[in-house]
Scaffold this active site. Structure first.
Site, short mmCIF file in Angstrom:
data_model
loop_
_atom_site.label_atom_id
_atom_site.label_comp_id
_atom_site.label_asym_id
_atom_site.label_seq_id
_atom_site.Cartn_x
_atom_site.Cartn_y
_atom_site.Cartn_z
N GLU A 189 52.92 1.96 22.81
CA GLU A 189 52.98 0.60 22.25
C GLU A 189 53.90 -0.28 23.10
OE1 GLU A 189 52.72 2.08 17.56
OE2 GLU A 189 54.66 1.79 18.51
N ASP A 193 44.01 2.19 12.24
CA ASP A 193 43.18 3.07 11.39
C ASP A 193 43.11 2.50 9.98
OD1 ASP A 193 46.05 4.36 12.02
OD2 ASP A 193 45.64 4.57 9.89
N1 SAH Z 1 49.04 10.97 16.16
C1 SAH Z 1 49.90 10.11 16.91
C2 SAH Z 1 51.22 10.06 16.21
C3 SAH Z 1 51.52 8.71 15.82
S1 SAH Z 1 52.64 8.61 14.54
C4 SAH Z 1 49.97 10.59 18.34
O1 SAH Z 1 49.15 11.35 18.69
O2 SAH Z 1 50.85 10.15 19.12
C5 SAH Z 1 52.16 7.09 13.94
C6 SAH Z 1 52.83 5.89 14.52
O3 SAH Z 1 51.93 4.82 14.38
C7 SAH Z 1 54.08 5.47 13.76
O4 SAH Z 1 55.00 4.86 14.62
C8 SAH Z 1 53.55 4.53 12.68
O5 SAH Z 1 54.41 3.44 12.43
C9 SAH Z 1 52.21 4.04 13.22
N2 SAH Z 1 51.04 4.24 12.32
C10 SAH Z 1 49.76 4.02 12.73
N3 SAH Z 1 48.89 4.28 11.72
C11 SAH Z 1 49.62 4.69 10.66
C12 SAH Z 1 49.28 5.11 9.33
N4 SAH Z 1 48.04 5.18 8.91
N5 SAH Z 1 50.29 5.47 8.51
C13 SAH Z 1 51.57 5.42 8.94
N6 SAH Z 1 51.94 5.04 10.17
C14 SAH Z 1 51.00 4.66 11.05
#
Ligand code: SAH
Length: 265
Positions: A36, A223
């Protein structure tokens, strides 16, 4: 404005009123994930601070540079020293916000990042939201008053001109430390009347609120929580396009903010 003649210091309210009328100069972006942060680092040609502002041993990274009259700092909490993944979530977000305020005394904090959206509340993939209110959805303390402390709902600093000029969506943000959503979380998110959910916003608001630093929250939807696809799959699929949309919006916001004071936002 000269200090009062009776030798007393300015009150916090007087200082805040003065700050409202001064052009915004120092901005701190708090951004949880490297993917980001990097589009903004490249766009504004920010450089990494070799002598970190932060105590030795902290993985937190500061990028900085200037844009027109603005001193831009981008703080990314770095990677976990054990697991090697981005330090997402409320703990790192509040720690870096606290440390950045102490070190940089920003006029404005911008917490930017991705989020999940609720299509039932009008969110679509790639929407960029300017958040009107933040709250937590995973701090359940069912004792009078502690319950409200746990939820920690607060309004964000009002920026009607920015909202209108950039034609952004406005909505409430709910924050918790999990990417998924338990049934209890869901009930709290509904009670919070949230359109989007993330893992940092309300924590940044808490730390900034301790020192009354104005903060805005710019969140782009990767998402749909109430959509058909699994969150993780959808998040990964959309991350590239959504961070590009977020980067463009943040650039537009910098253009809008440059030369203005808080009361004009
Ligand atoms: N799966 C991701 C991990 C991301 S963690 C990876 O592979 O790197 C999620 C990050 O995106 C957090 O910083 C959060 O603030 C944001 N985020 C995006 N979608 C989200 C959701 N549905 N619920 C909570 N946080 C979300």
């Amino acid at each position: 404005m000269a200090p009062p003649e009776d030798g007393t210091e300015f009150t916090e309210e007087v200082k805040a009123a003065e700050a409202e009328k001064k052009p915004i100069s120092t901005i701190v972006f708090v951004i949880a994930m490297q993917s980001e942060a990097l589009p903004l680092v490249n766009r504004f040609q920010l450089t990494e601070d070799p002598d970190s502002l932060f105590p030795k041993g902290c993985p937190w990274v500061r990028y900085h540079g200037t844009y027109e009259d603005l001193h831009i700092n981008l703080i990314w909490p770095g990677k976990d020293p054990v697991w090697g993944v981005d330090n997402v979530g409320t703990i790192s977000a509040s720690l870096v916000t606290y440390a950045s305020i102490q070190a940089l005394k920003p006029d404005l904090i911008v917490n930017a990042g991705t989020c999940g959206g609720f299509k039932a509340k009008g969110a679509c993939i790639r929407d960029v939201f300017l958040v009107s209110e933040v709250a937590f959805h995973d701090r359940r303390i069912p004792i009078p008053v502690f319950d409200q402390y746990g939820v920690g709902a607060r309004r964000t600093c009002s920026t009607p001109n920015l909202l209108q000029k950039l034609n952004l969506k406005s909505g409430k943000l709910s924050t918790g430390d999990s990417l998924d959503m338990s049934p209890q979380d869901e009930a709290s998110i509904i009670a919070n009347d949230a359109t989007i959910k993330d893992m940092e916003g309300a924590a940044v608001a808490y730390a900034a609120g301790l020192f009354s630093v104005p903060t805005i929250f710019v969140k782009a939807v990767t998402d749909l929580v109430d959509g058909d696809k699994p969150t993780t799959e959808e998040f990964i699929e959309n991350l590239g396009a959504v961070t590009a949309a977020l980067d463009q919006t943040l650039a537009n916001i910098m253009d809008f903010i440059s030369g203005k004071c808080l009361s004009e936002l």
